[in-house]
Design an enzyme around this catalytic site. Structure first.
Site, PDB file in Angstrom:
ATOM      1  NE  ARG A 149      -0.550  -1.780   3.577  1.00  0.00           N
ATOM      2  CZ  ARG A 149      -0.703  -1.713   4.696  1.00  0.00           C
ATOM      3  NH1 ARG A 149      -1.485  -1.404   5.715  1.00  0.00           N
ATOM      4  NH2 ARG A 149       0.440  -2.043   5.343  1.00  0.00           N
ATOM      5  CB  CYS A 186      21.997 -17.673   5.170  1.00  0.00           C
ATOM      6  SG  CYS A 186      22.583 -16.111   5.901  1.00  0.00           S
ATOM      7  CG  ASN A 225      14.049 -10.271  -7.118  1.00  0.00           C
ATOM      8  OD1 ASN A 225      13.111 -10.384  -6.330  1.00  0.00           O
ATOM      9  ND2 ASN A 225      14.905  -9.228  -7.215  1.00  0.00           N
ATOM     10  N   GLY A 261      20.336   1.926  -1.408  1.00  0.00           N
ATOM     11  CA  GLY A 261      18.911   1.209  -2.106  1.00  0.00           C
ATOM     12  C   GLY A 261      18.739  -0.327  -1.570  1.00  0.00           C
ATOM     13  CB  SER A 279      15.675  -3.669   0.543  1.00  0.00           C
ATOM     14  OG  SER A 279      15.626  -4.837  -0.397  1.00  0.00           O
ATOM     15  CG  HIS A 308      21.495  -9.225  -2.973  1.00  0.00           C
ATOM     16  ND1 HIS A 308      21.609  -8.799  -1.697  1.00  0.00           N
ATOM     17  CD2 HIS A 308      20.640  -8.685  -3.876  1.00  0.00           C
ATOM     18  CE1 HIS A 308      20.646  -7.615  -1.751  1.00  0.00           C
ATOM     19  NE2 HIS A 308      20.149  -7.587  -2.831  1.00  0.00           N
ATOM     20  CD  GLN A 330      18.231  -6.378  -7.246  1.00  0.00           C
ATOM     21  OE1 GLN A 330      17.228  -6.586  -7.647  1.00  0.00           O
ATOM     22  NE2 GLN A 330      18.339  -5.605  -6.326  1.00  0.00           N
ATOM     23  CB  CYS A 355      35.257   4.093 -29.708  1.00  0.00           C
ATOM     24  SG  CYS A 355      34.682   3.850 -27.870  1.00  0.00           S
ATOM     25  CG  HIS A 379      34.951   0.784 -24.911  1.00  0.00           C
ATOM     26  ND1 HIS A 379      35.925   1.021 -25.733  1.00  0.00           N
ATOM     27  CD2 HIS A 379      35.492   0.060 -23.843  1.00  0.00           C
ATOM     28  CE1 HIS A 379      37.021   0.615 -25.255  1.00  0.00           C
ATOM     29  NE2 HIS A 379      36.521   0.062 -23.998  1.00  0.00           N
TER      30      HIS A 379
HETATM   31 ZN   LIG Z   1      22.097 -14.165   4.712  1.00  0.00          ZN
HETATM   32 ZN   LIG Z   2      35.857   1.968 -27.704  1.00  0.00          ZN
END
Ligand SMILES: [Zn+2]
Ligand SMILES: [Zn+2]
Length: 337
Positions: free
Chosen positions: A27, A53, A80, A163, A165, A170, A172, A200, A297
């Site tokens: 909510r 864990c 996830n 950010g 939580s 870990h 993502q 480049c 690149h």
């Molecule tokens: Zn853990």
């Molecule tokens: Zn390059």
């Protein structure tokens, strides 16, 4: 109105696709942060309530990748539990102009970097950093086999200020059915630079940083790390592969070893010099068919979270960096052993 699955909506003013994923929250009141949150006193190697864990494998979602020694695992990737995008379903576009929409399908994995609850990325051995990079490569290649996916982003949030939580270390990886607006702008800018100058833009950065020589943090055979001339924020670090290639998934074992080495040096510097700061790590890369384009690149970016983005940045898209990149680089270099 209740949305049962995520949806992407196009913001016609900013040109951004936004993932509307109401399943990730409950909510509106849940957005209000409780005072007790963010206490990261994770000093134990095991937390009985942590899904990542060792010993709690039964409470994670489906495993998608693993590096192990027969019995004991060193690293696992799992789906996830609260994906930003649904893994099943077709890409369907609908609406037009103000209500342009795409079904929210894609892929979202969590890469559990270690079985130990309290071993953070900056504390990882060279070997473990290499394992993490091997997992990044494997999952990115796999995600791009899904033809619904247009773009894959790999990232890590370290610390609540960045950010994160969940305390267990870990990373993502998310595959989206659209090219994000910001990425498209970077690609357009790179293409323009190549068209105007025949070089480049990233190779050009490497040449300039080497010529200036004042902001380089570390260099080995395959990578160079520096605080760019116009760093957007204090201690904003870029790590570029020296060999021109647009696609991270093409990284070789030899390059992985060098990238792990350079990350180890950076983490030594930031842990000592900035007292283990919160940070975000992001890999920007094109997709496999674009690996050999001449204008882009791939690279890795580490954004240390020492100051919060405020109204001026939000209002202008311009950043105010309160530090001098040359001084920041000299300071971090003095932390090298
Ligand atoms: Zn853990
Ligand atoms: Zn390059």
């Amino acid at each position: 109105m209740e949305l049962l699955m995520p949806q992407l909506r196009y913001n016609i003013v900013t040109g951004d696709w936004v993932i509307i994923a109401p399943e990730r929250s409950k909510r509106p009141i849940d957005f209000i942060k409780e005072e007790s949150e963010g206490s990261e006193n994770n000093t134990a190697t095991y937390d009985p309530y942590c899904p990542f864990c060792k010993g709690n494998e039964g409470i994670t979602e489906e495993e998608t990748f693993r590096i192990d020694d027969g019995d004991a695992w060193h690293l696992r990737a799992v789906r996830n539990k609260y994906p930003a995008l649904a893994s099943s379903g077709a890409v369907a576009r609908s609406g037009h102009l103000y209500h342009k929409t795409i079904s929210g399908v894609g892929q979202h994995d969590v890469i559990i970097e270690t079985p130990a609850h309290n071993l953070t990325m900056p504390e990882q051995s060279q070997l473990n950093l290499e394992r993490i990079l091997v997992a990044y490569r494997a999952r990115m290649r796999h995600f791009y086999e899904d033809k619904r996916i247009e773009y894959v982003i790999l990232f890590k949030n370290h610390g609540s200020g960045a950010g994160s939580s969940l305390a267990h270390p870990h990373s993502q990886i998310v595959g989206t059915p659209v090219m994000p607006g910001q990425v498209r702008m970077r690609i357009e800018e790179a293409l323009r630079h190549y068209g105007d100058n025949g070089i480049c833009i990233f190779c050009h950065c490497i040449d300039q940083e080497k010529e200036d020589g004042k902001r380089i943090l570390h260099e080995n055979d395959n990578f160079i790390a520096f605080i760019p001339y116009a760093a957007l924020s204090p201690f904003h670090i870029w790590v570029f592969p020296k060999l021109h290639n647009g696609y991270f998934g093409d990284i070789t074992d030899n390059e992985i070893s060098d990238l792990a080495e350079i990350l180890g040096v950076i983490f030594t510097m930031t842990t000592k010099g900035l007292k283990n700061p919160d940070f975000n790590l992001v890999i920007r890369s094109l997709s496999p068919p674009e690996g050999d384009v001449k204008f882009f690149h791939w690279y890795l970016s580490i954004v240390v979270r020492l100051s919060n983005t405020a109204g001026f940045e939000l209002g202008t898209g311009m950043y105010i960096n309160s530090s001098l990149p040359e001084e920041s680089a000299a300071y971090l270099c003095s932390m090298k052993q």
